[in-house]
Design an enzyme around this catalytic site. Sequence first.
Site, PDB file in Angstrom:
ATOM      1  N   ASN A   9     -30.790 -42.522 -18.530  1.00 12.89           N
ATOM      2  CA  ASN A   9     -31.353 -43.704 -17.875  1.00 12.89           C
ATOM      3  C   ASN A   9     -30.430 -44.014 -16.709  1.00 12.89           C
ATOM      4  OD1 ASN A   9     -32.244 -46.212 -17.086  1.00 12.89           O
ATOM      5  ND2 ASN A   9     -31.512 -47.288 -18.916  1.00 12.89           N
ATOM      6  N   TRP A  10     -30.861 -43.639 -15.519  1.00  7.57           N
ATOM      7  CA  TRP A  10     -29.980 -43.808 -14.357  1.00  7.57           C
ATOM      8  C   TRP A  10     -29.811 -45.264 -13.940  1.00  7.57           C
ATOM      9  CZ3 TRP A  10     -31.470 -39.422 -10.335  1.00  7.57           C
ATOM     10  CH2 TRP A  10     -31.056 -38.189 -10.856  1.00  7.57           C
ATOM     11  N   LYS A  11     -30.748 -46.121 -14.364  1.00  9.15           N
ATOM     12  CA  LYS A  11     -30.738 -47.531 -13.926  1.00  9.15           C
ATOM     13  C   LYS A  11     -30.822 -47.574 -12.402  1.00  9.15           C
ATOM     14  CE  LYS A  11     -28.267 -48.565 -18.100  1.00  9.15           C
ATOM     15  NZ  LYS A  11     -27.398 -49.449 -18.855  1.00  9.15           N
ATOM     16  N   HIS A  94     -36.367 -52.129 -21.699  1.00  9.16           N
ATOM     17  CA  HIS A  94     -34.905 -52.033 -21.756  1.00  9.16           C
ATOM     18  C   HIS A  94     -34.320 -53.445 -21.766  1.00  9.16           C
ATOM     19  CE1 HIS A  94     -30.771 -51.270 -20.537  1.00  9.16           C
ATOM     20  NE2 HIS A  94     -30.949 -50.053 -21.009  1.00  9.16           N
ATOM     21  N   GLU A  96     -31.994 -54.738 -20.197  1.00  9.19           N
ATOM     22  CA  GLU A  96     -31.738 -55.292 -18.854  1.00  9.19           C
ATOM     23  C   GLU A  96     -33.021 -55.843 -18.247  1.00  9.19           C
ATOM     24  OE1 GLU A  96     -29.846 -51.766 -17.370  1.00  9.19           O
ATOM     25  OE2 GLU A  96     -28.167 -52.143 -18.726  1.00  9.19           O
ATOM     26  N   GLU A 166     -30.889 -49.780 -29.035  1.00  7.95           N
ATOM     27  CA  GLU A 166     -29.724 -49.986 -28.166  1.00  7.95           C
ATOM     28  C   GLU A 166     -29.127 -51.376 -28.397  1.00  7.95           C
ATOM     29  OE1 GLU A 166     -29.964 -47.344 -24.422  1.00  7.95           O
ATOM     30  OE2 GLU A 166     -31.124 -49.140 -24.031  1.00  7.95           O
ATOM     31  N   SER A 212     -23.303 -46.693 -24.721  1.00  9.29           N
ATOM     32  CA  SER A 212     -22.017 -46.018 -24.570  1.00  9.29           C
ATOM     33  C   SER A 212     -21.961 -44.634 -25.227  1.00  9.29           C
ATOM     34  CB  SER A 212     -20.873 -46.910 -25.079  1.00  9.29           C
ATOM     35  OG  SER A 212     -20.800 -48.096 -24.313  1.00  9.29           O
ATOM     36  N   GLY A 233     -26.938 -44.106 -20.414  1.00  7.18           N
ATOM     37  CA  GLY A 233     -26.807 -44.663 -19.073  1.00  7.18           C
ATOM     38  C   GLY A 233     -25.710 -43.955 -18.294  1.00  7.18           C
ATOM     39  N   GLY A 234     -24.517 -44.542 -18.310  1.00 13.56           N
ATOM     40  CA  GLY A 234     -23.387 -44.058 -17.511  1.00 13.56           C
ATOM     41  C   GLY A 234     -23.174 -42.554 -17.546  1.00 13.56           C
TER      42      GLY A 234
HETATM   43  P1  PGA Z   1     -24.832 -46.830 -21.352  1.00 13.78           P
HETATM   44  O1  PGA Z   1     -26.320 -47.390 -21.156  1.00 13.78           O
HETATM   45  O2  PGA Z   1     -24.961 -45.436 -21.885  1.00 13.78           O
HETATM   46  O3  PGA Z   1     -24.219 -46.864 -19.972  1.00 13.78           O
HETATM   47  O4  PGA Z   1     -24.147 -47.743 -22.317  1.00 13.78           O
HETATM   48  C1  PGA Z   1     -27.314 -47.092 -22.095  1.00 13.78           C
HETATM   49  C2  PGA Z   1     -28.612 -47.717 -21.688  1.00 13.78           C
HETATM   50  O5  PGA Z   1     -28.610 -48.851 -21.192  1.00 13.78           O
HETATM   51  O6  PGA Z   1     -29.682 -47.116 -21.852  1.00 13.78           O
END
Ligand code: PGA
Length: 247
Positions: A9-11, A94, A96, A166, A212, A233-234
Amino acid sequence: MRKRLAAGNWKMNMTPSQAKAFVAEMAESMKDAKNEVLFCVPAIDILPAMEAAAGTNIQIGAENLYFEEKGAYTGEISPLMLMDAGVKYVIIGHSERREYFAETDDTVNKKVLCALAHGLTPIMCCGESLKLREQGVTMDWVRMQVKIGMQGVTAEQAKGMVIAYEPIWAIGTGVVATTEQAEEVCKGIRELIAELYDAETADAIRILYGGSVNGKNCAELFAQENIDGGLVGGASLKPEFVQIANA
Ligand code: PGA
């Protein structure tokens, strides 16, 4: 047998040209990936990323969609647009989006139904805040999110869906849930699916852990009985995603 899914998930990261370059750079190392590999990317990156992914085993998905086919919804992306671009997977709900863009379990449900009606596979997100975990209502909360999010979804549709658990306190914080915590909730979600549908559906649906996940902790997480991969994500913006694709 559920195939594991390594979903990035690049966001709101990567410009179109960066997207294209990164996917092209990752293609070679992903060639023999054991897991299904997917990058969910910002809408403007979908086409260039698809171009770079052509002929590779990397799939490109979306981070969101709107629940109408077309019309006066400035700034939104419709399921028809995603289908036409060749997208199969779309992240829905998500945390966010829930926090910053006012998405609720009801809008998540509308989006899930809309995605399914158009042949897209939703990756429906759920997860508790730290406060809810401390209050001891994690499973109640997650059950409610999943139950509302899947209202009106048939067993046949549910079988092909992906749910991503998540915990909000683990997203982007470097604080990964313990393997036990992650497995406990993913197992609880699978039990809920068995209650709502049947054992066959619960056995088919894929449940991911997110928060994470990185190249080091992915193997232990993905080895759990009820964890079918990760929403990442990251670490999906870095070459270490290869390790996740093979975990
Ligand atoms: P993260 O994000 O791996 O950077 O914690 C996960 C996500 O929000 O899908």
